[in-house]
Design a protein around this motif. Structure first.
Motif, PDB file in Angstrom:
ATOM      1  N   LEU A   1      44.240 -47.826 -12.737  1.00 44.65           N
ATOM      2  CA  LEU A   1      44.114 -48.199 -14.141  1.00 44.65           C
ATOM      3  C   LEU A   1      44.873 -49.480 -14.446  1.00 44.65           C
ATOM      4  CD1 LEU A   1      42.781 -47.254 -16.730  1.00 44.65           C
ATOM      5  CD2 LEU A   1      44.854 -45.976 -17.288  1.00 44.65           C
ATOM      6  N   MET A   2      46.055 -49.627 -13.866  1.00 43.08           N
ATOM      7  CA  MET A   2      46.838 -50.849 -14.085  1.00 43.08           C
ATOM      8  C   MET A   2      46.214 -52.031 -13.353  1.00 43.08           C
ATOM      9  SD  MET A   2      50.739 -49.341 -13.883  1.00 43.08           S
ATOM     10  CE  MET A   2      51.489 -50.932 -14.230  1.00 43.08           C
ATOM     11  N   GLN A   3      45.669 -51.803 -12.172  1.00 43.62           N
ATOM     12  CA  GLN A   3      45.015 -52.875 -11.425  1.00 43.62           C
ATOM     13  C   GLN A   3      43.784 -53.400 -12.160  1.00 43.62           C
ATOM     14  OE1 GLN A   3      44.280 -51.218  -7.529  1.00 43.62           O
ATOM     15  NE2 GLN A   3      46.444 -51.263  -6.942  1.00 43.62           N
ATOM     16  N   ALA A   4      43.169 -52.541 -12.957  1.00 51.32           N
ATOM     17  CA  ALA A   4      41.974 -52.919 -13.707  1.00 51.32           C
ATOM     18  C   ALA A   4      42.276 -53.932 -14.807  1.00 51.32           C
ATOM     19  CB  ALA A   4      41.321 -51.682 -14.317  1.00 51.32           C
ATOM     20  N   ASN A   5      43.560 -54.175 -15.068  1.00 52.05           N
ATOM     21  CA  ASN A   5      43.956 -55.133 -16.100  1.00 52.05           C
ATOM     22  C   ASN A   5      44.556 -56.407 -15.528  1.00 52.05           C
ATOM     23  OD1 ASN A   5      43.288 -53.532 -18.456  1.00 52.05           O
ATOM     24  ND2 ASN A   5      44.995 -52.206 -17.877  1.00 52.05           N
ATOM     25  N   VAL A   6      44.524 -56.542 -14.199  1.00 47.71           N
ATOM     26  CA  VAL A   6      45.063 -57.736 -13.540  1.00 47.71           C
ATOM     27  C   VAL A   6      43.942 -58.760 -13.328  1.00 47.71           C
ATOM     28  CG1 VAL A   6      46.200 -58.628 -11.478  1.00 47.71           C
ATOM     29  CG2 VAL A   6      46.846 -56.389 -12.386  1.00 47.71           C
TER      30      VAL A   6
ATOM     31  N   ASN B   1      27.125 -59.766 -11.334  1.00 48.87           N
ATOM     32  CA  ASN B   1      26.357 -60.773 -10.593  1.00 48.87           C
ATOM     33  C   ASN B   1      27.183 -62.008 -10.242  1.00 48.87           C
ATOM     34  OD1 ASN B   1      26.575 -62.041 -13.055  1.00 48.87           O
ATOM     35  ND2 ASN B   1      24.382 -62.048 -13.498  1.00 48.87           N
ATOM     36  N   GLU B   2      28.474 -62.006 -10.622  1.00 44.35           N
ATOM     37  CA  GLU B   2      29.368 -63.116 -10.298  1.00 44.35           C
ATOM     38  C   GLU B   2      30.345 -62.765  -9.174  1.00 44.35           C
ATOM     39  OE1 GLU B   2      29.706 -65.121 -14.771  1.00 44.35           O
ATOM     40  OE2 GLU B   2      31.219 -63.660 -14.121  1.00 44.35           O
ATOM     41  N   LEU B   3      30.202 -61.584  -8.597  1.00 42.46           N
ATOM     42  CA  LEU B   3      31.146 -61.108  -7.585  1.00 42.46           C
ATOM     43  C   LEU B   3      31.255 -62.044  -6.389  1.00 42.46           C
ATOM     44  CD1 LEU B   3      30.365 -57.277  -7.553  1.00 42.46           C
ATOM     45  CD2 LEU B   3      32.594 -58.317  -8.054  1.00 42.46           C
ATOM     46  N   GLU B   4      32.503 -62.263  -5.960  1.00 40.21           N
ATOM     47  CA  GLU B   4      32.787 -63.050  -4.772  1.00 40.21           C
ATOM     48  C   GLU B   4      33.788 -62.300  -3.903  1.00 40.21           C
ATOM     49  OE1 GLU B   4      34.200 -66.878  -5.932  1.00 40.21           O
ATOM     50  OE2 GLU B   4      32.300 -67.490  -6.852  1.00 40.21           O
ATOM     51  N   ILE B   5      33.933 -62.712  -2.655  1.00 41.81           N
ATOM     52  CA  ILE B   5      34.868 -62.078  -1.729  1.00 41.81           C
ATOM     53  C   ILE B   5      36.276 -62.040  -2.328  1.00 41.81           C
ATOM     54  CG2 ILE B   5      36.015 -62.300   0.513  1.00 41.81           C
ATOM     55  CD1 ILE B   5      33.442 -63.527   1.578  1.00 41.81           C
ATOM     56  N   GLY B   6      36.897 -60.878  -2.270  1.00 43.68           N
ATOM     57  CA  GLY B   6      38.252 -60.717  -2.775  1.00 43.68           C
ATOM     58  C   GLY B   6      38.335 -60.153  -4.181  1.00 43.68           C
TER      59      GLY B   6
ATOM     60  N   ALA C   1      34.563 -55.400 -12.857  1.00 42.05           N
ATOM     61  CA  ALA C   1      35.116 -56.169 -11.729  1.00 42.05           C
ATOM     62  C   ALA C   1      36.169 -57.133 -12.259  1.00 42.05           C
ATOM     63  CB  ALA C   1      34.020 -56.935 -11.010  1.00 42.05           C
ATOM     64  N   GLN C   2      37.202 -57.339 -11.461  1.00 41.65           N
ATOM     65  CA  GLN C   2      38.285 -58.245 -11.841  1.00 41.65           C
ATOM     66  C   GLN C   2      38.495 -59.279 -10.726  1.00 41.65           C
ATOM     67  OE1 GLN C   2      38.774 -56.984 -15.401  1.00 41.65           O
ATOM     68  NE2 GLN C   2      40.658 -58.019 -14.777  1.00 41.65           N
ATOM     69  N   ARG C   3      38.655 -60.537 -11.113  1.00 46.05           N
ATOM     70  CA  ARG C   3      38.951 -61.590 -10.131  1.00 46.05           C
ATOM     71  C   ARG C   3      40.459 -61.813 -10.097  1.00 46.05           C
ATOM     72  NH1 ARG C   3      34.774 -65.874 -10.053  1.00 46.05           N
ATOM     73  NH2 ARG C   3      33.878 -64.172  -8.814  1.00 46.05           N
ATOM     74  N   ILE C   4      41.033 -61.625  -8.921  1.00 48.30           N
ATOM     75  CA  ILE C   4      42.478 -61.779  -8.739  1.00 48.30           C
ATOM     76  C   ILE C   4      42.808 -63.155  -8.160  1.00 48.30           C
ATOM     77  CG2 ILE C   4      44.553 -60.734  -7.773  1.00 48.30           C
ATOM     78  CD1 ILE C   4      42.923 -58.890  -9.626  1.00 48.30           C
ATOM     79  N   ILE C   5      41.969 -63.617  -7.233  1.00 48.50           N
ATOM     80  CA  ILE C   5      42.204 -64.889  -6.560  1.00 48.50           C
ATOM     81  C   ILE C   5      41.148 -65.891  -6.990  1.00 48.50           C
ATOM     82  CG2 ILE C   5      42.406 -66.041  -4.329  1.00 48.50           C
ATOM     83  CD1 ILE C   5      43.047 -63.306  -3.123  1.00 48.50           C
TER      84      ILE C   5
END
Length: 207
Positions: free
Chosen positions: A137-142, A149-154, A202-206
């Motif tokens: 749940l916390m990771q979902a806010n990072v 359709n914008e998903l990329e590796i990572g 989906a969340q982009r971290i990098i």
């Protein structure tokens, strides 16, 4: 009941509510297709081994010069060896190769058993020197939310069924790696009926 026992109980309750347990009966299709197509799933998701070896050699050389993991990654992706996409993939598959098949355990953080959010936390810390929260749940806010359709590796992909949440790392070609309650650490397909139906965000971290 003393204060220590109350604190321990509260931690386990928190992991249960925000962790990554989810219904397993609907995932049976994913398990059977995984064992049937294991080799093709992994080969289709990976890049050239030669690029990976170049990356490992470069990392070893730079680490001896006291570079940080993040600066090594940035320097390497600015060279002509590989693209950032390939470098990300190589790092994630290197991590995955060490954990593949490790069984799922709610609250687990070791080779004896690991849950989905711990798998994410360890991957980002070991490979990118990034600190991630412990729970799904916390990771979902990072990071920043992106469209499917914008998903990329990572990128992180999240699923939910009622109060339970699950997370994995996208690795291109519609696939993601995660700690599955049914199979353990594995690679699955986003188009699988179960994951497609329960996809959340989906969340982009990098970047």
């Amino acid at each position: 009941m003393n204060i220590k026992n109350l604190l321990i109980m509260s931690v386990y309750i928190s992991l249960f509510l925000t962790g990554c347990s989810y219904k397993t009966s609907e995932e049976s299709v994913d398990m059977s297709t995984y064992y049937k197509n294991k080799n093709s799933i992994h080969s289709n998701a990976s890049f050239q081994e030669s690029d990976y070896q170049k990356y490992k050699n470069y990392k070893q050389q730079q680490l001896s010069k006291n570079h940080s993991k993040s600066s090594i990654f940035d320097e390497f992706t600015n060279t002509n060896y590989v693209t950032k996409k390939t470098a990300l993939n190589n790092e994630l598959f290197d991590f995955y190769s060490k954990w593949e098949g490790v069984r799922y355990k709610l609250g687990g953080e070791s080779k004896k058993g690991i849950d989905c959010s711990a798998f994410i936390q360890k991957a980002f810390k070991e490979k990118f020197d990034l600190e991630m929260p412990r729970t799904t749940l916390m990771q979902a806010n990072v990071g920043k939310e992106i469209k499917k359709n914008e998903l990329e590796i990572g990128d992180l992909v999240f699923f939910k069924t009622g109060k339970t949440k699950h997370v994995g790392i996208y690795i291109d070609n519609g696939k993601f790696m995660h700690a599955s309650t049914k199979i353990g650490v594995t690679i699955s397909d986003l188009d699988n009926d179960y994951f497609n139906k329960n996809y959340w965000k989906a969340q982009r971290i990098i970047d």
